[in-house]
Design an enzyme around this catalytic site. Structure first.
Site: not given
Length: 760
Positions: A486, A653, A657, A661, A727
């Site tokens: 995901g 990058l 996304t 995250q 994380e």
């Protein structure tokens, strides 16, 4: 078409500027498949004669099975078989973990399921029912009647803490530290804080519960499984079932969340494969939410002591950070809780130590930012409390103690921009409007508080292999068994490949999630993107070199005598100031259907580099959390009302996304601070809230708009300058909430989760 004609057409079609995709906000390439239902997850693959399996769970924490009555279950119409320790063929034992044996890294527990009458935790699978429908399998499983001889069990973490022993450490992670004399320096410090923190056990709740579809064809095994570590799963199954790795194919193109829980195979996976072998039929085993709690490990409970000594100007003179975590008696790893404190603040005296207790509970396992997530709660809360005691701004205190080298090891930082993160965050968040007095800011009945905390996560890379293929139609195909949970992993690799080969994003196809593809790094440790990117860059360079060699051999080629460093890959071809050719024309003229190149990490070189990195430099992602809370002065209700995170994660990058995250990690940190806890009956070891109706996680109404910003400055030692960001978002987040509550109410809460009774 002749080469001269191809050159003329290519020059006419060449754009004036090269499109670059890295850094853009690109939608996930697999988004349409997921939103339209075309994506099939592990429990959605059908086979002829498919049967369904359900597990029977133990109801004691420790003992042995003295009898198991399966008569009633076998009598249910549609039941195919019931497997117990009395009739199931034994799998090979898992063996002990070793860095030299890849399959051992996938060991979740030492239990050899259904090959023993021993019970090691409350919820251990003791039987498998196979039936024609999932409903029949579940019903028949409820009719299996085990009888036990119970042994004394240790299941109460708090009661077991006095028996904790020193942690042996985890390979490649920092262990204990004893720099200077922290105990003496703490005693002599003009100002100090000495606090005890606790965090509860947490359990995984991915949107896709664990599921396996297993099919044997002779000695050939196909497994559909949501996995974060395809190669580790394949190697582990090969060992357990006595077949070569080449005989096993693991398919895992879509994973509905993992967060560490799907790094290793658990009982459900092994027993599904076992049932398929025994019955000779394809088997699907999909765990219920409660089944996940019983058989899949989570985060350990912990206690921490953080003591800080400082001079009156705020400079730290001593840091003492100790912790206790737990493992299962049959597996698990001690949580590296003090790892984060190795790297955060400058002090001449630092003592770090970790202890561990073994309990008769299911093995604990990786859970997003293991160690740092809960360790940062302790140390960042303590830093905030020291700021209160000194009467200093908590950002100012952190900047006073910001090191210029790694505080314990003395290694230089490859990249560290915490000062910039806090400066930018303070400006964007309006930190200057914060009244520094506790309980001084109100909005009607709400007490308003603002808190900050540092985010930190070490950065690493792992071995990965990538093959890149250029096809005659100009399509670029990237082959790598990487994992998509995901976070958009195939999308970012497509962006990298498009830039490196100079083609449009639509011309790139990523093949992934299959053990028959080149072996990827696992999707854990925030390392997959950097690992795969490094190999992808190398493979693209090799591919362009091969294509250039073909182009130079062509008659009338404008690229004759041109070196690779003089060529620009763009607009679907290779170009030089004297001209260029499209890939399609090069391959057509050379009579080639495709050209491919591969890169595989050299293991000796990788190990040497890893050891060298650990010894001579310190690399990490970092950031600054800014949190605003509102606390009802009468009821103690807590609402997070604003959030800003500013992160130094190297090159980003994909803006879309990456932000997703980082927000996801922050949301998990908010849940950790205010809601999440696994409740374990201290008498029986049973999890008493094994469902989302009783195990609370944040919902949409709990979360404000989260503003995420990143500095986007490259780390010179990493591929494309990127650092892992999967994380970092959760680290420090719980402390930011706790620190904001301290500002709002004047109360320091030391035990998570922070429920309303703790602030009243």
């Amino acid at each position: 078409m002749s080469i001269k004609e191809a050159v003329t057409e290519a020059q006419t079609a060449t754009a004036t500027a090269t499109t670059r995709y890295v850094g853009q906000s690109v939608a996930r390439l697999d988004g349409p498949a997921k939103t339209t239902g075309q994506a099939r997850f592990a429990a959605e693959h059908s086979y002829p004669d498919l049967a369904y399996a359900a597990l029977v769970y133990s109801t004691i924490a420790r003992g042995r099975i003295i009898a198991i009555d399966t008569t009633e279950a076998r009598g249910v119409q549609g039941v195919v078989t019931v497997l117990t320790h009395q009739n199931a063929p034994a799998m090979s034992p898992p063996g002990k973990m070793s860095l030299l044996r890849p399959s051992s890294m996938a060991v979740s527990a030492s239990v050899n399921y259904l090959a023993t009458d021993e019970v090691h935790w409350n919820g251990q699978p003791v039987a498998v029912v196979v039936a024609e429908t999932p409903e029949t399998a579940r019903y028949a499983a409820s009719l299996v009647r085990p009888a036990y001889e119970q042994f004394p069990a240790v299941v109460d973490f708090a009661a077991a803490i006095p028996d904790a022993v020193p942690d042996k450490g985890i390979p490649l992670l920092a262990g204990p530290a004893d720099k200077g004399n922290a105990v003496a320096a703490l005693a002599a410090a003009p100002v100090s804080v000495d606090l005890e923190f606790s965090t509860p056990q947490h359990n995984h709740n991915a949107i896709e519960p664990h599921a396996t579809t297993a099919v044997w064809n002779g000695d050939q095994l196909t497994v559909h499984e949501g996995s974060q570590h395809i190669s580790g799963l394949r190697a582990h199954l090969a060992k357990r079932f006595g077949v070569p790795e080449e005989a096993i194919r693991v398919l895992s193109p879509f994973v509905g969340g993992g967060f560490g829980a799907k790094t290793r195979p658990w009982a459900g996976t092994l027993l599904a494969v076992l049932a398929a072998r025994v019955t000779g039929r394809p088997i699907r085993l999909a765990l219920s939410r409660e089944g996940v709690y019983h058989t899949v490990g989570g985060r350990t409970a912990s206690t921490q002591r953080v003591a800080l000594g400082a001079s009156r100007d705020g400079r730290l003179t001593a840091i003492v950070h100790s912790s206790v975590s737990r493992t299962g008696r049959v597996g698990g790893m001690a949580e590296p809780i003090t790892e984060v404190t190795q790297h955060l603040y400058a002090a001449p005296n630092i003592q770090l130590s970790q202890r561990v207790v073994q309990l008769d509970l299911l093995s604990n396992t990786f859970m997003r930012a293991p160690g740092e997530a809960i360790g940062s709660f302790g140390v960042e809360s303590a830093m905030d409390e020291l700021a209160w005691k000194l009467g200093r701004d908590p950002i100012e205190l952190r900047m006073i103690n910001e090191p210029d080298r790694d505080p314990v090891g003395g290694q230089p930082f490859t990249h560290r921009m915490l000062r910039e993160a806090f400066t930018l965050g303070a400006e964007r968040f309006g930190w200057q409007d914060r009244d520094p007095r506790a309980a001084s800011m109100r909005d009607g009945r709400w007490l308003v508080g603002m808190g900050v905390a540092t985010a930190y996560r070490g950065s690493m890379a792992m071995p990965a292999a990538v093959t890149v293929r250029l096809q005659a139609d100009g399509t670029v195909v990237v082959l790598c068994g990487l994992h998509e949970m995901g976070m958009g992993a195939p999308t970012v690799q497509a962006q990298v490949a498009a830039d490196q080969m100079g083609v449009r994003l639509e011309a790139v196809r990523i093949e992934y999630g299959d053990s028959e593809l080149p072996r990827s790094a696992g999707a854990f440790g925030s390392a997959q993107t950097a690992s795969v990117t490094a190999s992808l860059l190398a493979a693209c360079t090799k591919l362009k070199k091969s294509v250039l060699t073909l182009a130079r051999r062509l008659p009338d080629s404008p690229l004759k005598g041109v070196k690779l460093g003089e060529v620009d890959a763009r607009d679907g071809g290779l170009y030089h100031q004297g001209g260029g050719l499209r890939y399609t024309d090069i391959l057509a003229a050379a009579g080639r259907d495709q050209v491919e190149a591969a890169h595989k990490t050299n293991m000796p070189a990788f190990v040497a580099k890893t050891v060298r990195d650990l010894r001579f430099r310190s690399r990490s992602a970092s950031g600054a959390h800014f949190c605003e809370v509102r606390v009802d002065a009468d009821t103690g209700e807590i609402r997070v009302s604003r959030w800003l995170g500013v992160f130094d994660v190297g090159t980003v990058l994909n803006a879309r996304t990456a932000s997703s995250q980082l927000r996801g990690g922050i949301i998990w940190g908010i849940g950790m601070a205010l809601e999440e806890q696994t409740l374990i009956d201290p008498r029986t070891g049973r999890i008493v809230n094994p469902s989302l109706s009783e195990y609370h996680i944040p919902v949409h109404a709990d979360i404000p708009h989260i503003d995420v910003h990143y500095l986007n400055e490259a780390d010179p030692t990493m591929p494309l300058g990127l650092l892992g960001l999967g994380e970092i978002g959760i680290t420090g987040a719980a402390a930011a909430v706790a620190n904001a509550i301290r500002h709002a109410t004047g109360k320091r809460v030391l035990d998570l989760p922070i429920t309303l009774d703790k602030v009243l």
